[in-house]
Design a protein around this motif. Sequence first.
Motif, short mmCIF file in Angstrom:
data_model
loop_
_atom_site.label_atom_id
_atom_site.label_comp_id
_atom_site.label_asym_id
_atom_site.label_seq_id
_atom_site.Cartn_x
_atom_site.Cartn_y
_atom_site.Cartn_z
N ILE A 52 0.87 -1.19 0.00
CA ILE A 52 0.00 0.00 0.00
C ILE A 52 0.91 1.23 0.00
O ILE A 52 1.69 1.44 0.92
N ASP A 53 0.80 2.02 -1.06
CA ASP A 53 1.75 3.11 -1.31
C ASP A 53 1.04 4.45 -1.48
O ASP A 53 0.00 4.51 -2.16
N PRO A 54 1.64 5.53 -0.94
CA PRO A 54 1.03 6.86 -1.10
C PRO A 54 0.77 7.22 -2.56
O PRO A 54 -0.22 7.87 -2.89
N ALA A 55 1.67 6.79 -3.46
CA ALA A 55 1.54 7.16 -4.88
C ALA A 55 0.24 6.66 -5.49
O ALA A 55 -0.21 7.17 -6.53
N MET A 56 -0.39 5.68 -4.85
CA MET A 56 -1.62 5.10 -5.43
C MET A 56 -2.71 6.15 -5.57
O MET A 56 -3.54 6.07 -6.47
N ARG A 57 -2.70 7.14 -4.66
CA ARG A 57 -3.71 8.21 -4.76
C ARG A 57 -3.52 8.99 -6.07
O ARG A 57 -4.50 9.35 -6.73
N ARG A 64 -1.47 13.99 -16.43
CA ARG A 64 -0.19 13.53 -16.97
C ARG A 64 0.76 13.26 -15.81
O ARG A 64 0.88 14.10 -14.91
N SER A 65 1.38 12.11 -15.80
CA SER A 65 2.31 11.79 -14.72
C SER A 65 3.37 10.83 -15.25
O SER A 65 3.48 10.64 -16.46
N TYR A 66 4.14 10.23 -14.36
CA TYR A 66 5.21 9.31 -14.78
C TYR A 66 4.64 7.96 -15.20
O TYR A 66 5.35 7.10 -15.71
N ILE A 67 3.35 7.76 -14.98
CA ILE A 67 2.68 6.49 -15.27
C ILE A 67 1.22 6.84 -15.59
O ILE A 67 0.68 7.78 -15.01
N PHE A 280 12.88 12.90 -8.36
CA PHE A 280 13.32 11.66 -9.02
C PHE A 280 12.23 10.62 -8.88
O PHE A 280 11.37 10.70 -8.01
N ILE A 281 12.26 9.65 -9.79
CA ILE A 281 11.36 8.49 -9.73
C ILE A 281 12.25 7.26 -9.72
O ILE A 281 13.15 7.13 -10.56
N VAL A 282 11.98 6.37 -8.79
CA VAL A 282 12.87 5.22 -8.59
C VAL A 282 13.07 4.41 -9.88
O VAL A 282 14.15 3.87 -10.14
N PHE A 283 12.02 4.35 -10.74
CA PHE A 283 12.11 3.54 -11.97
C PHE A 283 13.27 4.01 -12.86
O PHE A 283 13.79 3.24 -13.66
N ASP A 284 13.67 5.29 -12.72
CA ASP A 284 14.79 5.80 -13.53
C ASP A 284 16.07 5.00 -13.28
O ASP A 284 17.00 5.04 -14.08
N TYR A 285 16.14 4.33 -12.14
CA TYR A 285 17.36 3.62 -11.75
C TYR A 285 17.26 2.12 -11.98
O TYR A 285 18.09 1.36 -11.46
N ALA A 286 16.25 1.68 -12.75
CA ALA A 286 15.96 0.24 -12.88
C ALA A 286 17.21 -0.58 -13.23
O ALA A 286 17.42 -1.66 -12.67
#
Length: 350
Positions: A52-57, A64-67, A280-286
């Motif tokens: 359960i993550d804050p970003a879900m809201r 428009r967002s990162y996803i 930053f978005i963590v996915f950038d570091y995949a």
Amino acid sequence: MTRTHKSVILAKRPKDNIIPGETFKLVSDNPTPSASDLKDGEVLFETNYLSIDPAMRGWLNDTRSYIPPVKIGEIMRSGAIGTVKASKSSKFPVGSYATATAGWTEYKILKDTELQRVVVPKGGRLTDGLSVLGMTGLTAYFGIIDVGKVKAGDFVVVSGAAGATGSVVGQIAKLKGATVLGIAGSSDKVRWLKEELGFDDALNYKDKDFAKKFRAATKHLIDVYFDNVGGEILDMALSRAKPHARFVMCGGISQYNTSNPQGPKNYLMIVSMRIRMEGFIVFDYAKEYPRALKDLAQWLSEGKIKRKETIIKGGLDQAENALRDLYNGVNTGKLLVEVKPAEEQLKASL
Ligand SMILES: NC(=O)c1ccc[n+]([C@@H]2O[C@H](COP(=O)([O-])OP(=O)(O)OC[C@H]3O[C@@H](n4cnc5c(N)ncnc54)[C@H](OP(=O)(O)O)[C@@H]3O)[C@@H](O)[C@H]2O)c1
């Protein structure tokens, strides 16, 4: 008789707070796939725990967002850890555990390319794959090391410090030789940060004297501010920034449940103190996850990183309440919903 299972779909986009019973809808009669429904390379995933993550809201807003946003009628997006119940993949045999963005559903057919293997270090447990060794641990790692460029002697302030990300940020900063002040929302959380996690200091932002205490605790000014919350705490941190301070903009949970988010009033400090403020978005570091996971797993097995979980029981029916309560600070450490307890914990495989 056809077996059925539950899932939770997005029913109506909220304007501000999530409204249990209105924002989401529980669907109880989905036909459960079986082994004969699988194509080559696919598995039947049974959900054990939901992240359960804050970003879900944010994923509920049609902006428009990162996803892309979750669509109306679609299963609510979510990270999960689960068991492979049927498999046509040599990579994930029946009985193996995996993490995936499976969503709020008890069962789902997934391609093996959508699964990540769960690797548990000595002293670790299955659910670490959704916290220290999952997205929040990775976010903490890349945020404080790569974006914040933390170094020995820095004075680091972390907001949302008793949450999944913040608690790991503070401990990594300590490992790198920084002095750490954590900000959290209760006296129990403050005690946990100081007495168990080894933060140098921690403050409860709900205290009536918080502003005064914050000024006193930051009298030597801030080198790195790791922001999980935005709002007034970000403004206070700006007012106490050292020249050339680094502000790591990880999230702004205080502004997620409003249709009218407020930016910082003290933004001119960015100019006068020559602050580097970087999102930053963590996915950038995949591509670099293996480097981070190696360090995080080692620190966890050596007891240098400690963690806590708040696990809400009661299955998918509890998911919407858990998400609502995340924004009220129900969790210390990582918030999870138990959909079906794992049959056995993984043995250490590192
Ligand atoms: N950039 C990325 O790639 C990335 C990836 C993952 C997460 N994030 C962000 O990292 C932050 C932390 O996420 P998490 O998953 O680790 O969640 P978390 O910190 O485990 O849980 C959220 C916590 O936020 C605190 N909070 C809620 N409302 C608040 C408010 N108005 N002011 C201050 N604190 C408040 C609550 O604790 P209290 O009791 O202390 O209020 C709550 O426990 C979020 O902003 C999230 O969006 C970013």
